[in-house]
Design a protein around this motif. Structure first.
Motif, PDB file in Angstrom:
ATOM      1  N   LEU A  22     -10.166  28.355 -14.650  1.00  0.00           N
ATOM      2  CA  LEU A  22     -10.840  27.135 -14.222  1.00  0.00           C
ATOM      3  C   LEU A  22     -11.853  27.457 -13.127  1.00  0.00           C
ATOM      4  O   LEU A  22     -11.744  28.477 -12.441  1.00  0.00           O
ATOM      5  CB  LEU A  22      -9.814  26.123 -13.701  1.00  0.00           C
ATOM      6  N   PRO A  23     -12.879  26.593 -12.939  1.00  0.00           N
ATOM      7  CA  PRO A  23     -13.847  26.817 -11.855  1.00  0.00           C
ATOM      8  C   PRO A  23     -13.146  26.910 -10.504  1.00  0.00           C
ATOM      9  O   PRO A  23     -12.178  26.206 -10.238  1.00  0.00           O
ATOM     10  CB  PRO A  23     -14.754  25.580 -11.935  1.00  0.00           C
ATOM     11  N   LYS A  24     -13.654  27.798  -9.643  1.00  0.00           N
ATOM     12  CA  LYS A  24     -13.011  28.070  -8.357  1.00  0.00           C
ATOM     13  C   LYS A  24     -13.812  27.443  -7.229  1.00  0.00           C
ATOM     14  O   LYS A  24     -15.037  27.343  -7.287  1.00  0.00           O
ATOM     15  CB  LYS A  24     -12.885  29.578  -8.132  1.00  0.00           C
ATOM     16  N   GLY A  25     -13.099  27.042  -6.158  1.00  0.00           N
ATOM     17  CA  GLY A  25     -13.737  26.588  -4.941  1.00  0.00           C
ATOM     18  C   GLY A  25     -13.794  27.732  -3.959  1.00  0.00           C
ATOM     19  O   GLY A  25     -14.671  28.595  -3.999  1.00  0.00           O
ATOM     20  N   VAL A  26     -12.838  27.777  -3.045  1.00  0.00           N
ATOM     21  CA  VAL A  26     -12.748  28.895  -2.117  1.00  0.00           C
ATOM     22  C   VAL A  26     -12.217  30.123  -2.844  1.00  0.00           C
ATOM     23  O   VAL A  26     -12.755  31.213  -2.760  1.00  0.00           O
ATOM     24  CB  VAL A  26     -11.848  28.522  -0.927  1.00  0.00           C
ATOM     25  N   GLU A  27     -11.135  29.952  -3.592  1.00  0.00           N
ATOM     26  CA  GLU A  27     -10.575  31.005  -4.437  1.00  0.00           C
ATOM     27  C   GLU A  27      -9.657  30.332  -5.438  1.00  0.00           C
ATOM     28  O   GLU A  27      -9.509  29.109  -5.432  1.00  0.00           O
ATOM     29  CB  GLU A  27      -9.826  32.048  -3.604  1.00  0.00           C
ATOM     30  N   THR A  28      -9.069  31.103  -6.358  1.00  0.00           N
ATOM     31  CA  THR A  28      -8.159  30.528  -7.347  1.00  0.00           C
ATOM     32  C   THR A  28      -7.049  29.749  -6.651  1.00  0.00           C
ATOM     33  O   THR A  28      -6.407  30.247  -5.728  1.00  0.00           O
ATOM     34  CB  THR A  28      -7.549  31.637  -8.212  1.00  0.00           C
ATOM     35  N   ASP A  29      -6.814  28.517  -7.104  1.00  0.00           N
ATOM     36  CA  ASP A  29      -5.894  27.653  -6.373  1.00  0.00           C
ATOM     37  C   ASP A  29      -5.217  26.682  -7.325  1.00  0.00           C
ATOM     38  O   ASP A  29      -5.880  26.051  -8.159  1.00  0.00           O
ATOM     39  CB  ASP A  29      -6.648  26.894  -5.284  1.00  0.00           C
ATOM     40  N   VAL A  30      -3.905  26.544  -7.185  1.00  0.00           N
ATOM     41  CA  VAL A  30      -3.136  25.675  -8.074  1.00  0.00           C
ATOM     42  C   VAL A  30      -3.466  24.212  -7.839  1.00  0.00           C
ATOM     43  O   VAL A  30      -3.562  23.420  -8.788  1.00  0.00           O
ATOM     44  CB  VAL A  30      -1.628  25.943  -7.908  1.00  0.00           C
ATOM     45  N   MET A  31      -3.659  23.792  -6.587  1.00  0.00           N
ATOM     46  CA  MET A  31      -3.928  22.385  -6.301  1.00  0.00           C
ATOM     47  C   MET A  31      -5.290  21.957  -6.847  1.00  0.00           C
ATOM     48  O   MET A  31      -5.442  20.867  -7.411  1.00  0.00           O
ATOM     49  CB  MET A  31      -3.861  22.125  -4.804  1.00  0.00           C
ATOM     50  N   ARG A  32      -6.290  22.808  -6.677  1.00  0.00           N
ATOM     51  CA  ARG A  32      -7.608  22.468  -7.194  1.00  0.00           C
ATOM     52  C   ARG A  32      -7.626  22.424  -8.727  1.00  0.00           C
ATOM     53  O   ARG A  32      -8.398  21.662  -9.322  1.00  0.00           O
ATOM     54  CB  ARG A  32      -8.646  23.467  -6.695  1.00  0.00           C
ATOM     55  N   SER A  33      -6.800  23.215  -9.365  1.00  0.00           N
ATOM     56  CA  SER A  33      -6.766  23.206 -10.825  1.00  0.00           C
ATOM     57  C   SER A  33      -6.291  21.865 -11.374  1.00  0.00           C
ATOM     58  O   SER A  33      -6.692  21.458 -12.464  1.00  0.00           O
ATOM     59  CB  SER A  33      -5.852  24.327 -11.329  1.00  0.00           C
ATOM     60  N   LEU A  34      -5.459  21.165 -10.613  1.00  0.00           N
ATOM     61  CA  LEU A  34      -4.958  19.871 -11.074  1.00  0.00           C
ATOM     62  C   LEU A  34      -6.057  18.825 -11.142  1.00  0.00           C
ATOM     63  O   LEU A  34      -5.973  17.860 -11.917  1.00  0.00           O
ATOM     64  CB  LEU A  34      -3.851  19.369 -10.128  1.00  0.00           C
ATOM     65  N   GLN A  35      -7.115  18.990 -10.337  1.00  0.00           N
ATOM     66  CA  GLN A  35      -8.183  17.998 -10.273  1.00  0.00           C
ATOM     67  C   GLN A  35      -9.007  17.927 -11.549  1.00  0.00           C
ATOM     68  O   GLN A  35      -9.785  16.996 -11.734  1.00  0.00           O
ATOM     69  CB  GLN A  35      -9.088  18.291  -9.079  1.00  0.00           C
ATOM     70  N   TYR A  36      -8.832  18.915 -12.433  1.00  0.00           N
ATOM     71  CA  TYR A  36      -9.550  18.911 -13.697  1.00  0.00           C
ATOM     72  C   TYR A  36      -8.765  18.202 -14.804  1.00  0.00           C
ATOM     73  O   TYR A  36      -9.251  18.101 -15.939  1.00  0.00           O
ATOM     74  CB  TYR A  36      -9.872  20.345 -14.130  1.00  0.00           C
ATOM     75  N   LEU A  37      -7.577  17.714 -14.498  1.00  0.00           N
ATOM     76  CA  LEU A  37      -6.764  17.023 -15.490  1.00  0.00           C
ATOM     77  C   LEU A  37      -7.091  15.535 -15.501  1.00  0.00           C
ATOM     78  O   LEU A  37      -7.415  14.958 -14.461  1.00  0.00           O
ATOM     79  CB  LEU A  37      -5.274  17.209 -15.168  1.00  0.00           C
ATOM     80  N   PRO A  38      -7.012  14.881 -16.636  1.00  0.00           N
ATOM     81  CA  PRO A  38      -7.255  13.436 -16.691  1.00  0.00           C
ATOM     82  C   PRO A  38      -6.256  12.675 -15.815  1.00  0.00           C
ATOM     83  O   PRO A  38      -5.071  12.993 -15.782  1.00  0.00           O
ATOM     84  CB  PRO A  38      -7.043  13.105 -18.177  1.00  0.00           C
ATOM     85  N   GLY A  39      -6.761  11.688 -15.088  1.00  0.00           N
ATOM     86  CA  GLY A  39      -5.906  10.876 -14.231  1.00  0.00           C
ATOM     87  C   GLY A  39      -5.710  11.421 -12.842  1.00  0.00           C
ATOM     88  O   GLY A  39      -5.042  10.789 -12.022  1.00  0.00           O
ATOM     89  N   VAL A  40      -6.294  12.598 -12.534  1.00  0.00           N
ATOM     90  CA  VAL A  40      -6.145  13.224 -11.223  1.00  0.00           C
ATOM     91  C   VAL A  40      -7.516  13.254 -10.545  1.00  0.00           C
ATOM     92  O   VAL A  40      -8.501  13.682 -11.150  1.00  0.00           O
ATOM     93  CB  VAL A  40      -5.580  14.645 -11.330  1.00  0.00           C
ATOM     94  N   LYS A  41      -7.578  12.812  -9.302  1.00  0.00           N
ATOM     95  CA  LYS A  41      -8.834  12.758  -8.566  1.00  0.00           C
ATOM     96  C   LYS A  41      -8.691  13.440  -7.215  1.00  0.00           C
ATOM     97  O   LYS A  41      -7.593  13.612  -6.688  1.00  0.00           O
ATOM     98  CB  LYS A  41      -9.268  11.300  -8.365  1.00  0.00           C
ATOM     99  N   SER A  42      -9.838  13.782  -6.632  1.00  0.00           N
ATOM    100  CA  SER A  42      -9.898  14.354  -5.295  1.00  0.00           C
ATOM    101  C   SER A  42     -10.754  13.456  -4.424  1.00  0.00           C
ATOM    102  O   SER A  42     -11.575  12.673  -4.913  1.00  0.00           O
ATOM    103  CB  SER A  42     -10.494  15.764  -5.345  1.00  0.00           C
ATOM    104  N   THR A  43     -10.592  13.571  -3.100  1.00  0.00           N
ATOM    105  CA  THR A  43     -11.411  12.780  -2.180  1.00  0.00           C
ATOM    106  C   THR A  43     -12.798  13.377  -1.997  1.00  0.00           C
ATOM    107  O   THR A  43     -13.679  12.732  -1.460  1.00  0.00           O
ATOM    108  CB  THR A  43     -10.734  12.687  -0.801  1.00  0.00           C
ATOM    109  N   GLY A  44     -13.018  14.615  -2.419  1.00  0.00           N
ATOM    110  CA  GLY A  44     -14.325  15.248  -2.258  1.00  0.00           C
ATOM    111  C   GLY A  44     -14.290  16.686  -2.703  1.00  0.00           C
ATOM    112  O   GLY A  44     -13.237  17.244  -3.033  1.00  0.00           O
ATOM    113  N   ASP A  45     -15.457  17.303  -2.705  1.00  0.00           N
ATOM    114  CA  ASP A  45     -15.573  18.671  -3.197  1.00  0.00           C
ATOM    115  C   ASP A  45     -14.865  19.680  -2.303  1.00  0.00           C
ATOM    116  O   ASP A  45     -14.487  20.758  -2.752  1.00  0.00           O
ATOM    117  CB  ASP A  45     -17.043  19.062  -3.323  1.00  0.00           C
TER     118      ASP A  45
END
Length: 337
Positions: A22-45
């Motif tokens: 999956l696309p990475k932010g700072v580095e590979t991360d389990v929490m950020r990977s969840l944001q790509y699932l339907p129904g899951v949102k983040s407060t910002g980049d």
């Protein structure tokens, strides 16, 4: 792949290989990977925190090998404190989680770690612009082990996420797991001991600014016993501790010290019938001890102590005998005092 008679349609199973792709932010991360699932949102980049189906962040239960982790984020919430190198697989319920889970409203995330290499000793290390990491794993008599570490060495990357502002973040995490199975001790039994430690500090070079710090510590013992297959039990004894503090130094803030101690005992029984139906029953005994030490504006200290206990019993029946139909019926009883 969803089975025809699957009853866990709210469950997403994610392998570590999927997380790495999956696309990475700072580095590979389990929490950020969840944001790509339907129904899951983040407060910002810049945030690794996630929100499921409109719920708040504190309505998500995060488990590490079945043990609650109370502060699962590093570095102001930019990414999780769980090193992806230690992850084997991820179970994520976005809703409709079954009766063995309780305590949160929105979702359940259970991160399962690797057991270690049973065949040979191996080690690896890596260095990124943000962290340094190391891993060692290998066999032991009648078992295996794995240990990982990760630590920060630079805040230059974090400045890119924080509008070029310097935030002196210093963090590390450690994990280790030991697995043992011997017919000379218990036939058809597997024992494991898992520990996890994470620490974060924000400390400015001058004494005028305040200092922040928070820590997690987990320790879990698990015994899985197989009887007349397919009938097995699982006993887990664990502790999960969290500590967060504000050290004001010469700033105008007041000191705060917050501690939480969680001790849990879990016992589960699972049986698969000849008809392919499943029966699960379980017992959870949990104690929570919290302490909050703080000062008001006049410098008067106050300490709030709370101790609570919870006993939970659950049972469920999964009807799986038909290829075209599946049913999961369960109930849970909670007693808190």
């Amino acid at each position: 792949i969803i089975q025809k008679n699957s009853t866990d349609i709210g469950l997403e199973r994610i392998s570590i290989r999927q997380v790495e792709n999956l696309p990475k932010g700072v580095e590979t991360d389990v929490m950020r990977s969840l944001q790509y699932l339907p129904g899951v949102k983040s407060t910002g980049d810049i945030s690794g925190r996630y929100y499921v189906r409109g719920g708040s962040g504190d309505q998500n239960l995060v488990l590490l090998n079945g043990v609650t982790i109370y502060a699962p984020f590093h570095s102001l919430g930019l990414f999780s404190s769980i090193d992806p190198d230690m992850i084997n697989s991820i179970e994520f319920f976005k809703g409709g989680f079954t009766s063995e889970y309780s305590g949160r409203l929105s979702s359940v995330l259970n991160v399962l770690t690797k057991n270690g290499n049973n065949n040979k000793l191996s080690a690896s290390g890596s260095l990124s612009f943000l962290t340094g990491k190391g891993l060692i794993e290998g066999p032991i008599p009648n078992g295996s082990f794995i240990a990982t570490t990760r630590f920060s060495h630079s805040d230059k990357i974090l400045k890119k996420f924080l509008n070029d502002e310097s935030v002196p973040v210093d963090f590390y995490d450690l994990s280790a797991k030991l697995n043992y199975s011997s017919p000379d001790v218990f036939n058809n039994a597997k024992f494991s001991l898992f520990t996890f430690l994470s620490s974060d500090n924000i400390k400015y070079p001058d004494n005028i600014r305040e200092e922040y710090g928070w820590k997690n510590f987990l320790l879990d013992f698990e015994w899985i016993q197989i009887y007349d297959a397919p009938f097995f039990s699982r006993l887990a004894i664990s502790t999960s501790n969290f500590e967060g503090k504000i050290i004001p130094n010469e700033s105008n803030l007041k000191p705060i010290d917050n501690e939480l101690k969680d001790v849990s005992i879990t016992f589960d029984l699972n049986a698969v019938l000849d008809s392919k139906d499943e029966i699960d029953v379980g017992l959870l005994i949990k104690t929570l001890d919290t302490q909050l030490l703080m000062q008001n504006k006049t410098g008067v200290e106050s300490q709030l102590d709370r101790f609570a206990g919870n006993i939970s019993i659950y049972a469920k029946y999964k009807l799986l005998r038909y290829d075209f139909f599946g049913l999961d019926v369960g109930s849970r009883l909670n007693v808190t005092g």
